[in-house]
Design a protein around this motif. Structure first.
Motif, PDB file in Angstrom:
ATOM      1  N   SER A 120     -19.076  19.834  21.477  1.00  9.06           N
ATOM      2  CA  SER A 120     -20.340  20.801  21.276  1.00  9.06           C
ATOM      3  C   SER A 120     -21.433  20.224  21.374  1.00  9.06           C
ATOM      4  CB  SER A 120     -19.812  21.038  19.620  1.00  9.06           C
ATOM      5  OG  SER A 120     -19.953  19.993  18.902  1.00  9.06           O
ATOM      6  N   SER A 225     -12.685  18.507  14.073  1.00 11.08           N
ATOM      7  CA  SER A 225     -12.510  19.892  14.881  1.00 11.08           C
ATOM      8  C   SER A 225     -13.779  20.602  15.084  1.00 11.08           C
ATOM      9  CB  SER A 225     -11.765  20.682  13.817  1.00 11.08           C
ATOM     10  OG  SER A 225     -10.448  20.102  13.560  1.00 11.08           O
ATOM     11  N   MET A 229     -13.188  20.348  20.283  1.00  7.47           N
ATOM     12  CA  MET A 229     -12.071  21.281  20.270  1.00  7.47           C
ATOM     13  C   MET A 229     -10.773  20.889  20.417  1.00  7.47           C
ATOM     14  SD  MET A 229     -13.514  24.907  22.174  1.00  7.47           S
ATOM     15  CE  MET A 229     -13.299  24.095  23.634  1.00  7.47           C
ATOM     16  N   GLU A 232      -7.919  20.075  18.064  1.00 10.19           N
ATOM     17  CA  GLU A 232      -6.788  21.149  17.716  1.00 10.19           C
ATOM     18  C   GLU A 232      -5.506  20.776  18.483  1.00 10.19           C
ATOM     19  OE1 GLU A 232      -7.148  22.951  15.140  1.00 10.19           O
ATOM     20  OE2 GLU A 232      -9.275  22.656  14.839  1.00 10.19           O
TER      21      GLU A 232
END
Ligand code: SAH
Ligand code: SF4
Length: 342
Positions: A120, A225, A229, A232
């Motif tokens: 992100s 998390s 990503m 996961e």
């Protein structure tokens, strides 16, 4: 018409196969190899210990490189960022960092165009994945730096665009060339990964002497998390087992990269959890204050909180460094590479 040989990225044997087609000796191949990797010439005509006649013949079947420097920017701190273009029109950055107190010249290379991991905080991930780079395209990045500056690169980090462990075959071949053809010691090569567990184990089994850097960036599953990503798919508890396997197999200390984002993962409680997580992992810690990119609203912590976090981690017995920000004024700092042409 058959395509021209591109000499950059060829090993000695491969150069020999080009010269033998022209009926030349192995010694000619050795000379060409030196011109490419150690003297970093841009053209065959600069290979002055070859006869003019031989250079003319070679020019007909081979060229030094097929990469283009599209943009070159120099930062006030001496960092140089190149935007390079491959024949298919795709572009990646490569960055040269000089640390004035040392003779080290570090090249930060890209391993892919774009990146599928899509963290992100990272500008590269926002582009998505475009394609893998071949090992020759990776090697060309360092050769371009050497040709353009006339300097010899001493250290290489795979911290440009891309996730190197998702292009492992090409990355390994490039590392072999950096080691054998550029004569850069394996310990001066660093591969940084977001944590592709099976590939970390594969690297461990190769028992390489290069450095593994792991982008951890969070002290627990919940925060990681949010940032990455990939947590996961490859969660921290499994990741830790892979890291320990790597240390056991190679005997090498891992570098843990930890991005510091204001009020998100920079608190005293985070430092405490991080210390517990890393307690039995043989590692150094490299703190990376967040560099702003356009598409999110994370912030860089104050220098005070960076120093406080460093202090808390040192207290846990680890060696901790804070990554110097290089080239932020030209968008060359960590996380700011996105192959853009403004
Ligand atoms: N894909 C690999 C290597 C390239 S990124 C990896 O993620 O490890 C090199 C480093 O820059 C990584 O640690 C990455 O997390 C970090 N980085 C990404 N975006 C950043 C940003 N905005 N500010 C500071 N560091 C960033
Ligand atoms: Fe890819 Fe690394 Fe950027 Fe994550 S930080 S998106 S893995 S380049």
């Amino acid at each position: 018409m058959s395509s021209m040989h591109v000499l950059s990225g060829l090993n000695l044997e491969e150069i020999e196969s080009v010269t033998s087609q022209l009926g030349a000796s192995k010694f000619r191949a050795r000379q060409i190899h030196n011109w490419i990797y150690l003297k970093s010439v841009s053209s065959i005509d600069e290979m002055t210990d070859l006869s003019k006649k031989f250079r003319d013949e070679l020019n007909k079947v081979a060229k030094v490189s097929e990469i283009k420097i599209k943009v070159k920017q120099e930062s006030a701190d001496g960092t140089i960022k190149y935007l390079l273009e491959y024949p298919d029109g795709e572009c990646v950055e490569t960055v040269l960092m000089r640390f004035d107190n040392r003779a080290n010249l570090t090249a930060c290379v890209s391993s892919q165009v774009g990146c599928a991991v899509n963290c992100s905080f990272c500008a590269t991930g926002k582009r998505g994945f475009i394609r893998n780079l071949t090992y020759k395209e990776i090697v060309e990045q360092v050769l371009t730096i050497q040709r353009d500056t006339g300097l010899k690169v001493t250290n290489i980090v795979f911290m440009g665009q891309g996730e190197p462990l998702l292009n492992l075959d090409n990355v390994l071949k490039a590392m072999q060339i950096f080691n054998e053809d550029f004569q850069i010691g394996a310990r001066r090569l660093t591969v940084s990964t977001s944590g592709i567990i099976p590939k970390i184990r594969a690297l461990a089994d190769l028992d390489m002497q290069s450095t593994l850097a792991l982008s951890l960036h969070a002290p627990n599953h919940e925060i990681r998390s949010k940032l990455m990503m990939i947590e996961e798919k490859y969660p921290m508890d499994e990741l830790k087992k892979a890291l320990k396997y790597y240390v056991d197999k190679t005997g090498r200390r891992i570098t843990i990269e930890y991005l510091l984002i204001k009020n998100l993962n920079d608190t005293a409680e985070c430092a405490k959890q991080l210390a517990i997580y890393l307690k039995d992992v043989k590692c150094n810690i490299n703190l990376i204050p967040y560099n702003p990119t356009e598409k999110n609203d994370y912030q860089r912590p104050s220098n005070n909180s960076i120093m406080k976090f460093k202090y808390l981690m040192e207290h846990s017995g680890k060696k901790v460094t804070v990554r110097l920000e290089r080239g932020a004024d030209i968008d060359a700092a960590c996380g700011q590479l996105r192959g853009k042409v403004d």
